[in-house]
Scaffold this motif. Sequence first.
Motif, PDB file in Angstrom:
ATOM      1  N   THR A  34      39.559  45.793  36.700  1.00  0.00           N
ATOM      2  CA  THR A  34      38.209  45.707  37.264  1.00  0.00           C
ATOM      3  C   THR A  34      37.995  44.365  37.940  1.00  0.00           C
ATOM      4  O   THR A  34      37.372  44.279  39.010  1.00  0.00           O
ATOM      5  CB  THR A  34      37.164  45.912  36.154  1.00  0.00           C
ATOM      6  OG1 THR A  34      37.384  47.178  35.516  1.00  0.00           O
ATOM      7  CG2 THR A  34      35.752  45.877  36.718  1.00  0.00           C
ATOM      8  N   GLY A  35      38.516  43.295  37.330  1.00  0.00           N
ATOM      9  CA  GLY A  35      38.395  41.975  37.939  1.00  0.00           C
ATOM     10  C   GLY A  35      39.100  41.887  39.282  1.00  0.00           C
ATOM     11  O   GLY A  35      38.587  41.271  40.228  1.00  0.00           O
ATOM     12  N   LEU A  36      40.273  42.503  39.396  1.00  0.00           N
ATOM     13  CA  LEU A  36      40.991  42.509  40.674  1.00  0.00           C
ATOM     14  C   LEU A  36      40.208  43.259  41.741  1.00  0.00           C
ATOM     15  O   LEU A  36      40.108  42.808  42.892  1.00  0.00           O
ATOM     16  CB  LEU A  36      42.369  43.142  40.487  1.00  0.00           C
ATOM     17  CG  LEU A  36      43.405  42.284  39.763  1.00  0.00           C
ATOM     18  CD1 LEU A  36      44.630  43.111  39.396  1.00  0.00           C
ATOM     19  CD2 LEU A  36      43.814  41.093  40.627  1.00  0.00           C
ATOM     20  N   ALA A  37      39.650  44.401  41.374  1.00  0.00           N
ATOM     21  CA  ALA A  37      38.830  45.152  42.331  1.00  0.00           C
ATOM     22  C   ALA A  37      37.601  44.347  42.729  1.00  0.00           C
ATOM     23  O   ALA A  37      37.175  44.379  43.893  1.00  0.00           O
ATOM     24  CB  ALA A  37      38.423  46.500  41.721  1.00  0.00           C
ATOM     25  N   LEU A  42      34.473  40.919  46.829  1.00  0.00           N
ATOM     26  CA  LEU A  42      34.010  39.621  47.317  1.00  0.00           C
ATOM     27  C   LEU A  42      34.691  39.240  48.631  1.00  0.00           C
ATOM     28  O   LEU A  42      34.037  38.767  49.577  1.00  0.00           O
ATOM     29  CB  LEU A  42      34.287  38.540  46.269  1.00  0.00           C
ATOM     30  CG  LEU A  42      33.398  38.535  45.014  1.00  0.00           C
ATOM     31  CD1 LEU A  42      33.871  37.462  44.046  1.00  0.00           C
ATOM     32  CD2 LEU A  42      31.942  38.315  45.391  1.00  0.00           C
ATOM     33  N   THR A  43      35.999  39.439  48.691  1.00  0.00           N
ATOM     34  CA  THR A  43      36.743  39.048  49.889  1.00  0.00           C
ATOM     35  C   THR A  43      36.371  39.935  51.075  1.00  0.00           C
ATOM     36  O   THR A  43      36.234  39.450  52.206  1.00  0.00           O
ATOM     37  CB  THR A  43      38.254  39.114  49.629  1.00  0.00           C
ATOM     38  OG1 THR A  43      38.563  38.459  48.411  1.00  0.00           O
ATOM     39  CG2 THR A  43      39.025  38.454  50.758  1.00  0.00           C
ATOM     40  N   LEU A  44      36.220  41.221  50.842  1.00  0.00           N
ATOM     41  CA  LEU A  44      35.841  42.128  51.924  1.00  0.00           C
ATOM     42  C   LEU A  44      34.416  41.850  52.406  1.00  0.00           C
ATOM     43  O   LEU A  44      34.111  42.021  53.588  1.00  0.00           O
ATOM     44  CB  LEU A  44      35.965  43.577  51.450  1.00  0.00           C
ATOM     45  CG  LEU A  44      37.410  44.059  51.237  1.00  0.00           C
ATOM     46  CD1 LEU A  44      37.431  45.395  50.516  1.00  0.00           C
ATOM     47  CD2 LEU A  44      38.141  44.176  52.570  1.00  0.00           C
ATOM     48  N   TYR A  45      33.549  41.419  51.514  1.00  0.00           N
ATOM     49  CA  TYR A  45      32.198  41.000  51.896  1.00  0.00           C
ATOM     50  C   TYR A  45      32.266  39.799  52.833  1.00  0.00           C
ATOM     51  O   TYR A  45      31.544  39.717  53.836  1.00  0.00           O
ATOM     52  CB  TYR A  45      31.406  40.663  50.632  1.00  0.00           C
ATOM     53  CG  TYR A  45      30.019  40.128  50.885  1.00  0.00           C
ATOM     54  CD1 TYR A  45      28.974  40.983  51.216  1.00  0.00           C
ATOM     55  CD2 TYR A  45      29.762  38.761  50.780  1.00  0.00           C
ATOM     56  CE1 TYR A  45      27.688  40.479  51.445  1.00  0.00           C
ATOM     57  CE2 TYR A  45      28.490  38.246  50.997  1.00  0.00           C
ATOM     58  CZ  TYR A  45      27.450  39.115  51.323  1.00  0.00           C
ATOM     59  OH  TYR A  45      26.186  38.624  51.550  1.00  0.00           O
ATOM     60  N   SER A  46      33.172  38.882  52.523  1.00  0.00           N
ATOM     61  CA  SER A  46      33.338  37.709  53.367  1.00  0.00           C
ATOM     62  C   SER A  46      33.978  38.072  54.705  1.00  0.00           C
ATOM     63  O   SER A  46      33.581  37.549  55.748  1.00  0.00           O
ATOM     64  CB  SER A  46      34.197  36.670  52.633  1.00  0.00           C
ATOM     65  OG  SER A  46      34.350  35.502  53.407  1.00  0.00           O
ATOM     66  N   ASP A 275      46.263  44.064  55.200  1.00  0.00           N
ATOM     67  CA  ASP A 275      47.525  43.362  54.956  1.00  0.00           C
ATOM     68  C   ASP A 275      47.358  41.862  54.749  1.00  0.00           C
ATOM     69  O   ASP A 275      48.090  41.251  53.965  1.00  0.00           O
ATOM     70  CB  ASP A 275      48.497  43.605  56.115  1.00  0.00           C
ATOM     71  CG  ASP A 275      48.848  45.073  56.269  1.00  0.00           C
ATOM     72  OD1 ASP A 275      48.573  45.849  55.338  1.00  0.00           O
ATOM     73  OD2 ASP A 275      49.393  45.456  57.333  1.00  0.00           O
ATOM     74  N   PHE A 276      46.393  41.224  55.441  1.00  0.00           N
ATOM     75  CA  PHE A 276      46.255  39.766  55.383  1.00  0.00           C
ATOM     76  C   PHE A 276      45.061  39.322  54.536  1.00  0.00           C
ATOM     77  O   PHE A 276      44.550  38.213  54.729  1.00  0.00           O
ATOM     78  CB  PHE A 276      46.138  39.194  56.804  1.00  0.00           C
ATOM     79  CG  PHE A 276      47.447  39.118  57.532  1.00  0.00           C
ATOM     80  CD1 PHE A 276      48.205  37.963  57.539  1.00  0.00           C
ATOM     81  CD2 PHE A 276      47.940  40.225  58.208  1.00  0.00           C
ATOM     82  CE1 PHE A 276      49.415  37.896  58.206  1.00  0.00           C
ATOM     83  CE2 PHE A 276      49.153  40.173  58.880  1.00  0.00           C
ATOM     84  CZ  PHE A 276      49.896  39.002  58.876  1.00  0.00           C
ATOM     85  N   LEU A 351      44.545  46.945  44.897  1.00  0.00           N
ATOM     86  CA  LEU A 351      43.223  46.828  44.299  1.00  0.00           C
ATOM     87  C   LEU A 351      42.334  45.806  45.002  1.00  0.00           C
ATOM     88  O   LEU A 351      41.126  45.762  44.764  1.00  0.00           O
ATOM     89  CB  LEU A 351      43.295  46.484  42.809  1.00  0.00           C
ATOM     90  CG  LEU A 351      44.080  47.465  41.935  1.00  0.00           C
ATOM     91  CD1 LEU A 351      44.126  46.959  40.494  1.00  0.00           C
ATOM     92  CD2 LEU A 351      43.473  48.851  41.986  1.00  0.00           C
ATOM     93  N   VAL A 352      42.901  44.988  45.875  1.00  0.00           N
ATOM     94  CA  VAL A 352      42.124  43.988  46.603  1.00  0.00           C
ATOM     95  C   VAL A 352      41.965  44.396  48.067  1.00  0.00           C
ATOM     96  O   VAL A 352      40.871  44.328  48.626  1.00  0.00           O
ATOM     97  CB  VAL A 352      42.774  42.596  46.494  1.00  0.00           C
ATOM     98  CG1 VAL A 352      42.012  41.569  47.321  1.00  0.00           C
ATOM     99  CG2 VAL A 352      42.821  42.146  45.026  1.00  0.00           C
ATOM    100  N   SER A 353      43.045  44.836  48.696  1.00  0.00           N
ATOM    101  CA  SER A 353      42.981  45.272  50.092  1.00  0.00           C
ATOM    102  C   SER A 353      42.145  46.549  50.224  1.00  0.00           C
ATOM    103  O   SER A 353      42.060  47.361  49.297  1.00  0.00           O
ATOM    104  CB  SER A 353      44.387  45.534  50.638  1.00  0.00           C
ATOM    105  OG  SER A 353      45.108  44.341  50.773  1.00  0.00           O
TER     106      SER A 353
END
Length: 394
Positions: A34-37, A42-46, A275-276, A351-353
């Motif tokens: 859940t933390g990774l997601a 957060l990153t996709l919001y940015s 990817d990045f 889970l992050v991308s």
Amino acid sequence: MGVFQSMPSLGRRSLVELGPRIARLHWPLILVLTGLAGAGVLTLYSVSLGDMDEYAKTHLIRYFIGAGGLFIVAMIPLRVWLSLAYPLYAAGIVLLLMVPVFGEVVNGSQRWIAIGGFRLQPSEMMKIALVMALARYYHGLEFERVSTISGLLAPLGMIAVPVGLVFIQPDLGTALLIGFSGVAMILLAGLSWRYILVGVFAAFFGIAGGIQTGLVKAYQWERVTAFLDPTYDPLGANFHANQSKIAIGSGGVEGKGMLEGTQSQLGFLPEKHTDFIFTIFGEEFGLRGALLLLGAYLAVFLLTVHVARSARSHFGRLMSLGIGVTLVLYVLVNTGMVMGLAPVVGVPLPLVSYGGTVMLAMMGGFGLVLSTWIDRDQDTLRTRGWKTDRLIHP
């Protein structure tokens, strides 16, 4: 009360069995996933310049759907997954065969099948299906046959078919990941190091032959050339890799802060949401944030190894290790790519991308790990000739 009494005995028994399975869930593993997601949200919001609706909201919804799938998979007994391993592998091959006929072409590659309003990428599902099928195969194989030619033919064929089907899409990165995951399963099963050395030489000559015969496309080989020589074509083949390294380095130890990344926000990087995405995370949250994220992936892997060590089932322990290794391969290839330690290939950060099929595949895979954990004490499954406890119990 009367309604409950009127339920079929099978339904009542299922409800009774469900409670203990829920109680035995591996909550630390679920928490780290859940933390990774959450880091992805957060990153996709940015990436979207503070717009929740472009990527982050969809990513969050996909995680909740994936979490539901993880829960369902975990509630199903491990013996059921043992019986479904080969059928799921066969279904994955059928889907891969459908891609050239019904698949959608995006950015020059034909990798997706449209099902309703959802685009399915069969190659991502195949990574988990292959791990299951190989675990099933070695579950019923005597250890003495693991390092024999007859014992190797079937697993090598099981690996080669999906690798070939994905390679022609073309998707070199995913094909390599599937191949590496499959080879890792063979090694975990206890393959002799003599065969490993032979395999390394065979792979080297196979790659050389692929280049000579044109199986490896010119742009794919150019990525390797760019990786080996950072000064090669700085405004072309090496542009994205160089910009990625600049972005990560500019983040320093502390990072520039959320929504403050210059390389990412000014459009110097492609595929920022897929990817990045590790580049964006590194620039905005710095070395500390990057190490924390990598530490979370390491925690998931170690927890997966713990599950494998605890399992009495050969199938369960080998499958759990295979899924953990698949996660590690994802992370190593993606982060190595954006830091200039590996050629640029299209591999997302799990889970992050941003990506629906990757999310569902990984959550389903860890649902299998949880199923193994819940049934870790069961030794009723057939375990002929399992003598490789040394791989898990040093």
